[in-house]
Structure formats: structure tokens, C-alpha cells
Design a protein around this motif. Structure first.
Motif, short mmCIF file in Angstrom:
data_model
loop_
_atom_site.label_atom_id
_atom_site.label_comp_id
_atom_site.label_asym_id
_atom_site.label_seq_id
_atom_site.Cartn_x
_atom_site.Cartn_y
_atom_site.Cartn_z
N LEU A 225 0.83 -1.21 0.00
CA LEU A 225 0.00 0.00 0.00
C LEU A 225 0.86 1.25 0.00
N LYS A 226 1.89 1.24 0.84
CA LYS A 226 2.77 2.42 0.93
C LYS A 226 3.51 2.65 -0.38
N ARG A 227 3.99 1.55 -0.98
CA ARG A 227 4.70 1.69 -2.25
C ARG A 227 3.78 2.31 -3.30
N PRO C 423 18.66 4.08 6.20
CA PRO C 423 17.54 3.45 5.50
C PRO C 423 17.93 2.90 4.13
N TRP C 424 18.96 3.52 3.51
CA TRP C 424 19.38 3.06 2.17
C TRP C 424 19.84 1.62 2.19
N LEU C 425 20.29 1.15 3.36
CA LEU C 425 20.77 -0.23 3.45
C LEU C 425 19.62 -1.22 3.25
N PHE C 426 18.44 -0.83 3.72
CA PHE C 426 17.26 -1.71 3.61
C PHE C 426 16.43 -1.37 2.38
N ASN C 427 16.38 -0.06 2.10
CA ASN C 427 15.57 0.36 0.96
C ASN C 427 16.40 0.22 -0.32
N TRP C 434 12.52 -7.94 -0.29
CA TRP C 434 11.28 -7.35 0.22
C TRP C 434 11.01 -6.01 -0.44
N TYR C 435 12.09 -5.21 -0.60
CA TYR C 435 11.94 -3.82 -1.02
C TYR C 435 11.60 -3.67 -2.50
N LYS C 436 11.74 -4.75 -3.29
CA LYS C 436 11.44 -4.65 -4.72
C LYS C 436 10.03 -4.13 -4.98
N ASN C 437 9.09 -4.65 -4.22
CA ASN C 437 7.69 -4.26 -4.43
C ASN C 437 7.00 -3.70 -3.19
N ARG C 438 7.75 -3.64 -2.07
CA ARG C 438 7.12 -3.24 -0.81
C ARG C 438 8.02 -2.28 -0.05
#
Lengths: 246, 196, 457
Positions: A225-227, C423-427, C434-438
Motif C-alpha cells: 500500500l505504501k509503495r 535506511p538506504w541499506l534496507f531500501n 522485500w523492497y522490490k515491491n514493498r
């Protein structure tokens, strides 16, 4: 009645408000709630990845923390189911068995043990219900669309006691959101696609919130949702049952 | 040791302790209030034309009409005015039968819950008949319609003859994008007469 | 698992075409809803499932005797019975029967067992012309593909794909995508094949011990067209197809089509006991790992499967990844618990192609605990070391942290701090799947534990 509050590790770290709401709600309903401080995790992330054979230390820690309460209550269907099905500790099997029998997910504890029939909560929003699989198909918190059996839902019964709430279900009423524990990273593409599809149905219903008994499913959907910069928010059922909006 | 013996030995070694066989619970066998109504409704849903008739007159007339225009085979016994010419097909090859327009066959039992009609070698002088014809007409007496599969299997003996088949509707497929198409390899249509 | 493409990689390729994924998902979901409607027409549905499950469990517990009884009765019926320990022996037996008949053109109706044994490939190598007669199977055969679903072999294809294929192989009009037109073209093409072929191969849905007969279910009528037109009928069956008595068919035939496609019964349920006069009938009984699976207490009841495909249609992962992503003859949830028995290394990824949502077990007409078995296979496969060293180290690290509360608290606190400060480490889409789509959850300043200690103690 002494209740040991079992807080899933990711709730402890990322969603403290869910655990606070759970604690306050149980106290409001007359329970003596303790939070065993040395608790860590139920061990499900290892076991669902195929590594239950190395979760002995984790299991032992769980038993050490939760022996000596009347009930173990957890704001997560998935973690509860894991304990119910898989908590075994060599040399402490009697204690482990006791815990397996006395562990409850929050909504089933409220309905089956506390037998509550009213709440003082109010939540004047349109809320989409997400039926989390482990709670539903594992703990039988509600009837399942695949089975030919009478319909019921413990979470919905509770939500219907909340003043001002409008409940709303997706068309595919109990399809999985695609979180699935480590599935969400090892099968990232399918997981994200399932999550997008789930969220879309709630978007189509124009809900304000999506709720459910498992913060893990909600965390996954929240990420999507946030994305998408959606206005829809997620909220754990405990937070609604403990909410007071006027 | 032969492969057969090796397999059987492995099965014997690996199978779990015997679980005794129980009877099929009676509660599964629910008798329909009106089996003919159900039978008809199910078949209509399966793209089948259903004709409920009193006596044989209409069937006799239908057979004679078809005979004037089409190549047909009729396997109906004991009805005055209908000639059973099934025996002519006994030794016919698929190539010879490929031009058959209609087969009309009377079955001994029908099932309300799924619209199926049983045929076996007694009704099938040539096993290809109900498959290779372009159009199939099945005839069933109203008294021979039972409620469900449990009742049907109590009435038939599956190995009475070398071959038997339940047929429910015309041949069909949905293999292209789940679009239902009537008329796959078997008949393009099915008509069922229920005779009182 | 190493060296080949895994389910997750193939699934990602499948999903890359999102509109097509949506179409695949919707099409199969539609089949699932048809199944639901059919199930709800039977008041005693759950009782039927329980009975079917019981009959199969009983049969497996007495399989040795039933196989023997079946063989005796089949022989007495004038049927020739063959036994094959594995795929190679099965294929050799089938080939020898065909050779003896002196024939090089055969027709074959749907049989997942022959897919499992790769019979087509083998026969074609021996110079035999094999024509699959099930429409869906014929389509994928033309395209040199494998079926992507055990009941709906060409469900991964759209009308346009079929139109292109038929245009190329059958000379149909270019871009005519009308399913009736295309089906009719296949009908004419295959009728010629039926008439010209003297050997017909079929699968087996049920084998009746007390009578020595077999039952084959189709909607198209292709099994019967093939068999009755041919001189030789070869029926290939996995040995788990056994049921004790004919009356048990009542239970299984009520469940099979309703679970598979939502039909009350398949158009044809054919009971073969004896060849017609002048013809031959052969039954090949195949083990190919089944006796081994029978010995695995946790997994033996996967042998109850009647191949209805309901678990495919309900599986949210299957619907969004397609049958070919399972790299096994039987895809879907049931394939994922059958495949590791055949080859653990090659199929170690399949039990992980599931969220363990449990819908498969709920639709299963013979009550196989599919999702529990997926979980159990994961344990077996990782314990045997098929997870790779990376996963092993990661999980050991996790187990260590979670069994030491102090380290867990430190790690948690540090983790949240790092997330806030860096945050750049996770994002990061390449480091963090996880971060590809979320988006990542927002790390709060205080954990619940810290709040509790501050406010409640």
C-alpha cells in the motif's frame, strides 16, 4: 486469571502499538497480564524454512518463559498455530504440552475463554477484513470458503461489537495475501503479486483500513500500500477492539 | 525375482498396519424427492435436449423420421414399431461407422444427480456406437431413474459384460481458454427420451 | 535444485507479464468457483470426502492383497497384466506391445502416468508416431510443450496461441480464434487418427480389485474413440489407482468431476473389463517410487490422490506462476509433495512454492493433508542438506539469536537504529528482495518490551 502475553518478535520490534492494545484490552476485560521479558520468538521462521531441527534452543526459551501462567495469549494466529502444532522440548515435554493446550490467539481467547458478548470500543471507519490463513484454516477462527460447513467468524463477531464500524469483505473472501513467512523473500515475485491482488480488492471496496488477526499479513500489505501511495491503512484487530473514537 | 514380485514385496514391506474397511455411510445416499425433475434439470444444464413422453409413440415417430433422411442405428428392444438393427454393426470398423449420423440406444438405468445413463455391451453391439455417431439419442424408462451413484451401483453389475459406460451429456471440451464447446470427439448433440 | 531454474525464478518470469498472469489467475479461479458451487449442491459433501479418504487409506494399508486380487481377476477376464518398477521399464513394456502388434501409429488419451514416465519422448525416439487425442494435450504436443495442468493441459495458452498453432499444423484460418471453430478443426483431424490407429493407450482413473476392471473418465470421448477403434488397448496405471470394490466408484465418481471442473460427472465414465472379441487389452501397473512413498509415514497418504486438480485451481501460487514453473509432470501443490519422492535434489525447491495457506487440503476430495506435507518435506529436505549453504548459515544465525534473549534484544534494538539511520541499506532492491515491491515497516523508537519496562514495571 493470569495471562502470559506472547508478543511475536516482529510485533515487539516494529508494531509495539499492537502489543500495547492487546495488553490494555485484556486488562480492561479483567485479566492479569504478564509479559515474560526473556521471550524472543516462536521459532516459526526457522521451521517454515525447513529448519525445525535447529529450533530447539528457541523452543526451550519459549517454554522457560511461559510455564506458570493460566493462558498464553498472542495477537497472531500464525505464531499461535506454530506453538500449538510444533512446540516440543526434550526433557520438558509435559510443560510444552501444557503450553500447546493453553495457547490462544487473541480473538479466540476473547470468544471461547472470556466469552465476551459486548465491547465498549468505537471505530467509525470502513474496514476491510483480511482472513489470515493460519488463523482461519489452522486455528479455525472462521469457516472456510472451500468447506461445506456452517458459516461463522470469531474475529467478525468481535468486530461487529464495535460501535460505528462498517465491515467489508473482498470478493475472494479468504484468499491468501502471499506473505507466507520467508516465502515473502524466497518467492518474492509471487508473494508481491498475491499481495497486490489482495490489496486491490480492498481498494475497490474503498475501505479506510484493512484489518486482521495477523500483523505479518498486514505488514506485507502495508508495504505494498505504501509503495503504491495508497490512502488505505492497515490496523490490527486488537487496535480496533481497544479503540475509542467519538 | 520378477519385477512383479519385487514390487509386491516392497509394497508389503512398506504398507502401514491394516485399517479395516468400513461400509459406505447411509447418510451419503440421499433419495431425491423427484428424481425425474432433477435428472431433467441436470441434463438440460449439460446442453442436452430432454423429452419426457407418455408411451412410445413419439419415439417411434422420431425414429421413422430420422430413417428417411439419415444413416441411423437403433438399439431398442421390445418396442412394437421399432426395429433393433444394432446387430448389423457388430463387425463394422471405425471407418465404416464414421458416416453414422444417429445412434438411438435404450439404457437400463439413469441417475438423477448427474444425468448419467448406463450402457453396456448388452446395449452396445458395437462399442463405438455412442461415440462415433454424430448425434446420440438415449432412451430411458422413467421407472429406471435412481437418485444417485450409490443407488446406481447397487443396481448394475459393472462386470456383467466386458464393457460399460455412464454417459452424461454430449461430448465436450473446455480446453481452449475454458470456453465450453459442445461436440469434441464424440457426438455433437445428445437427446434423451424419458418414457413413462 | 542447483544448476536448474527454480520455481521462484520461473515464477518471476511468468509474472513479468502481469496482464497474462491476471488472466491465468482469473481463469483458474473461475474453475475453483465452479467447484465450490458443485460441492455445495451435495449436502453430505464433507461426509463423501471423509469416506473417500477412508477407502483410500484402507486400500493403501492392504495394497499388496488388492494388487494381487486385481491381477487375478484381470487375467481371468482375458486381460494381459504387466508390471513395471520404473519409468524405463514401463516405456519398454509399452513399446514391446506396440512392436508385437506391428504398428507404428498410435493414439493416446490423457494419462499423467505416461507424462511422468516421458513415454511420448521415448516412443518417438523408437520411431513410433504418437498422437495425443485430448484436445489440450494435442495443442501442447503440437507446440512441443508439456501440459501445465493435469486436468486442463493447455490452460496456460490463450485462444490466439491455439489459433496460431492450428494454423501452422492443421491449416485453419489465420487469426480465427473462435474456440468452436478450432475445436471442430481438431475433431476432424483427430477422427482420422482414431480411425487409422490400431493401438490406443489410455490412463486409468480407478482399478477395481474385486472385478479386475478399470475405469477411465473423459469429457471429450477420446479414450473410448481410440480404444474401440483399435485392435490393442494399453492402459497404464500407477499402482495407487486401486479401489477395493465397484460400489466404491459411487463415492469417487461423485467427487472427481465436481472437484475437478464443477461438473456433476464427466461426460463418459467407461468401465473396461474385457477386450471386445478379437481385440487385446493390456494393463501396465507401475511403481516408479510409489512403494517407496508408501513407506514414508508422513507422506504415504499423498498416494490417495485421484488427480482431480482441485488443489491447482485453488492454489494462489499456482494460479500466479503457471504449471511449467514447477518443472515436474505433476505441478501444483500435489506435484510439490510427490516430486521430492522421485528426486529430492531436483525438486527441493517445490515444497517452498507455497505460503502454507492450507486451501489445497480443504478442497482435496480425498483429504490429503497437502500443506502439512509441504511443511514436512521442507524439514526433510533441509535436514538432508538440499537447502544450500547460504540458507543454512542464515538459519543457524537466526536460531542462535532467537535462543539467546539478550542477543535478540540487542540485535532488535540495533536493527531498528540501523534502519532509522541508514535506511538506504534496507531500501535497496538488490540487497533486500522485500523492497522490490514493498516499503519496509517504519521502525519505531521503542520496542514493546521497552515500553512495557518503562510503563508496567
Amino acid at each position: 486469571m493470569k495471562v502470559g502475553l506472547f508478543v511475536p518478535c516482529y510485533v515487539d520490534q516494529f508494531y509495539p502499538n499492537v502489543a500495547i492494545a492487546t495488553m490494555q484490552l485484556l486488562e480492561k476485560l479483567g485479566c492479569e497480564v504478564v509479559f515474560p521479558l526473556e521471550q524472543t520468538c516462536c521459532g516459526q521462521p526457522m521451521a517454515n524454512s525447513g529448519f525445525s531441527h535447529i529450533s530447539e534452543g528457541c523452543n526451550k526459551n519459549f517454554v522457560d518463559n511461559f510455564s506458570g501462567v493460566d493462558y498464553v495469549v498472542c495477537p497472531s494466529g500464525s505464531c499461535t498455530l506454530h506453538i500449538k502444532d510444533h512446540l516440543h522440548v526434550e526433557g520438558k515435554e509435559a510443560e510444552a504440552e501444557k503450553i500447546r493446550k493453553q495457547v490462544y490467539e487473541l480473538s479466540e481467547f476473547l470468544i471461547d475463554v472470556l466469552k465476551i458478548d459486548h465491547l465498549t470500543a468505537s471505530f467509525p471507519f470502513k474496514v476491510g477484513i483480511h482472513s489470515s490463513c493460519h488463523g482461519q484454516r489452522g486455528l479455525h477462527l472462521s469457516s472456510m470458503s472451500e468447506r461445506v460447513l456452517p458459516a461463522f467468524s470469531k474475529p467478525e463477531t468481535l468486530l461487529n461489537m464495535v460501535k460505528g464500524i462498517t465491515l467489508c469483505k473482498p470478493q475472494r473472501v479468504d484468499e491468501c495475501c502471499g506473505f507466507g513467512g520467508t516465502f515473502c523473500v524466497f518467492e518474492e515475485a509471487v508473494s508481491a503479486k498475491m499481495g497486490k491482488d489482495r490489496v486491490q480488492e480492498h481498494e475497490d471496496n474503498h475501505v479506510d483500513y484493512i484489518t486482521g488477526v495477523d500483523m505479518s499479513c498486514l505488514m506485507h500489505m502495508e508495504g505494498i500500500l505504501k509503495r503504491q501511495h495508497s490512502k488505505v491503512k492497515v490496523i490490527h484487530i486488537a487496535e480496533i477492539l481497544n479503540a475509542h473514537f467519538n | 525375482m520378477s519385477t512383479r514380485d519385487k514390487i509386491l514385496q516392497a509394497v508389503k514391506n512398506n504398507k502401514p498396519a491394516l485399517i479395516p474397511l468400513q461400509e459406505i455411510p447411509a447418510l451419503l445416499d440421499v433419495t431425491e424427492e423427484n428424481p425425474i425433475v432433477k435428472f431433467t434439470a441436470i441434463l438440460k444444464n449439460l446442453s442436452t435436449e430432454v423429452k419426457e413422453v407418455d408411451g412410445w409413440d413419439e419415439v417411434i415417430q422420431y425414429v421413422s423420421e430420422l430413417k428417411q433422411q439419415y444413416k441411423i442405428v437403433t438399439v431398442i428392444d421390445g418396442v412394437d414399431g421399432i426395429v433393433n438393427d444394432g446387430a448389423d454393426t457388430i463387425n463394422q470398423s471405425a471407418a465404416a461407422l464414421a458416416s453414422l449420423d444417429y445412434a438411438l440406444i435404450k439404457g437400463p438405468i439413469g441417475i438423477a444427480e448427474n444425468g448419467a445413463i448406463w450402457l453396456n455391451d448388452k446395449n452396445l453391439p458395437n462399442r463405438l456406437l455412442p461415440f462415433i455417431c454424430q448425434h446420440l439419442v438415449l432412451v430411458i424408462e422413467a421407472k429406471d431413474i435412481v437418485s444417485n451413484m450409490h443407488q446406481a451401483y447397487r443396481k448394475i453389475q459393472v462386470n456383467e459384460e466386458g464393457y460399460g459406460v455412464f454417459i452424461s451429456g454430449p461430448s465436450k471440451t473446455a480446453d481452449i481458454e475454458q470456453s465450453l464447446v459442445i461436440g469434441a470427439h464424440g457426438p455433437l448433440s445428445l437427446r434423451v427420451y424419458i418414457v413413462h | 535444485m542447483q544448476g536448474t531454474t527454480t520455481h521462484s525464478e520461473k515464477a518471476a518470469q511468468f509474472i513479468a507479464n502481469e496482464p497474462r498472469t491476471d488472466w491465468h489467475d482469473d481463469t483458474l479461479w473461475f474453475v475453483r468457483t465452479k467447484r465450490d458451487r458443485a460441492a455445495h449442491t451435495i449436502e453430505a459433501w464433507e461426509g463423501l470426502r471423509a469416506t473417500a479418504s477412508h477407502i483410500k487409506e484402507h486400500t493403501l494399508s492392504n495394497l499388496h492383497d488388492y494388487l494381487t486380487q486385481f491381477e487375478q481377476n484381470a487375467l481371468a477376464n482375458g486381460v494381459q497384466v504387466h508390471w513395471a518398477a520404473d519409468a524405463a521399464e514401463h516405456n519398454a513394456i509399452v513399446h514391446s506391445i506396440i512392436k508385437k502388434a506391428g504398428i507404428d501409429k498410435i493414439v493416446k488419451s490423457k494419462s499423467m502416468l505416461t507424462e511422468e514416465c516421458h513415454l511420448n519422448e521415448y516412443l518417438i525416439q523408437q520411431g513410433i508416431d504418437v498422437v495425443d487425442t485430448d484436445l489440450g494435450e494435442r495443442i501442447v504436443q503440437f507446440r512441443h510443450e508439456l501440459p501445465s495442468h493435469i486436468v486442463l493441459p493447455a490452460i496456460h495458452l490463450k485462444k490466439q496461441d491455439v489459433s496460431d498453432t492450428f494454423h501452422e499444423h492443421l491449416g485453419t484460418e489465420k487469426d480465427n480464434i473462435d474456440p468452436s471453430y478450432l475445436t471442430h478443426a481438431a475433431r476432424l483431424h483427430l477422427r482420422d487418427k482414431f480411425i487409422a490407429s490400431d493401438v490406443a493407450i489410455t490412463g486409468v482413473n480407478f482399478a477395481i480389485a474385486e472385478t479386475g476392471g478399470i475405469v477411465v473418465c473423459t469429457n471429450e470421448g477420446n479414450a473410448d474413440m481410440g480404444v474401440h477403434a483399435a485392435r490393442v488397448h494399453i492402459a497404464c496405471m500407477g499402482m495407487e489407482k486401486m479401489i477395493p470394490k465397484a460400489e466404491h466408484l459411487g463415492v469417487f465418481l461423485r467427487l472427481l468431476a465436481r472437484s475437478a471442473t464443477g461438473q456433476p460427472i464427466t461426460t463418459y465414465s467407461s468401465h473396461f473389463h474385457k477386450p471386445r472379441k478379437g481385440a487385446e487389452m493390456h494393463i501396465v501397473i507401475v511403481d516408479n517410487g510409489r512403494s517407496r512413498q508408501l513407506g514414508r509415514a508422513d507422506f504415504r497418504n499423498s498416494l490417495k490422490c485421484i488427480r482431480c486438480g482441485a488443489c491447482f485451481n485453488t492454489c494462489p501460487v499456482y494460479r500466479r506462476s503457471g504449471g511449467h514453473s514447477y518443472h515436474n509432470a505433476v505441478a501444483g501443490p500435489i506435484g510439490s509433495i510427490l516430486a521430492p519422492n522421485i528426486d529430492m535434489r531436483k525438486n527441493a525447491d517445490l515444497p517452498f512454492a507455497s505460503t502454507l495457506c492450507g486451501s489445497c487440503s480443504n478442497v482435496c476430495p480425498v483429504k490429503i493433508d497437502i500443506h502439512d506435507q509441504l511443511w514436512k518435506w521442507r524439514q526433510v529436505l533441509m535436514k538432508e542438506g538440499y537447502g544450500g549453504s547460504g540458507k543454512n548459515i542464515m538459519m543457524k544465525g537466526m536460531a542462535f539469536v532467537l535462543s539467546h534473549p539478550r542477543i535478540y534484544r540487542m540485535a532488535g534494538g540495533m536493527g531498528r537504529k540501523v534502519m532509522r539511520w541508514m535506511p538506504w541499506l534496507f531500501n535497496n532492491k538488490s540487497l533486500n528482495p522485500w523492497y522490490k515491491n514493498r516499503e519496509m515497516p517504519a521502525p519505531p523508537k521503542q520496542s514493546f518490551r521497552e515500553w512495557y519496562q518503562q510503563n508496567k514495571q
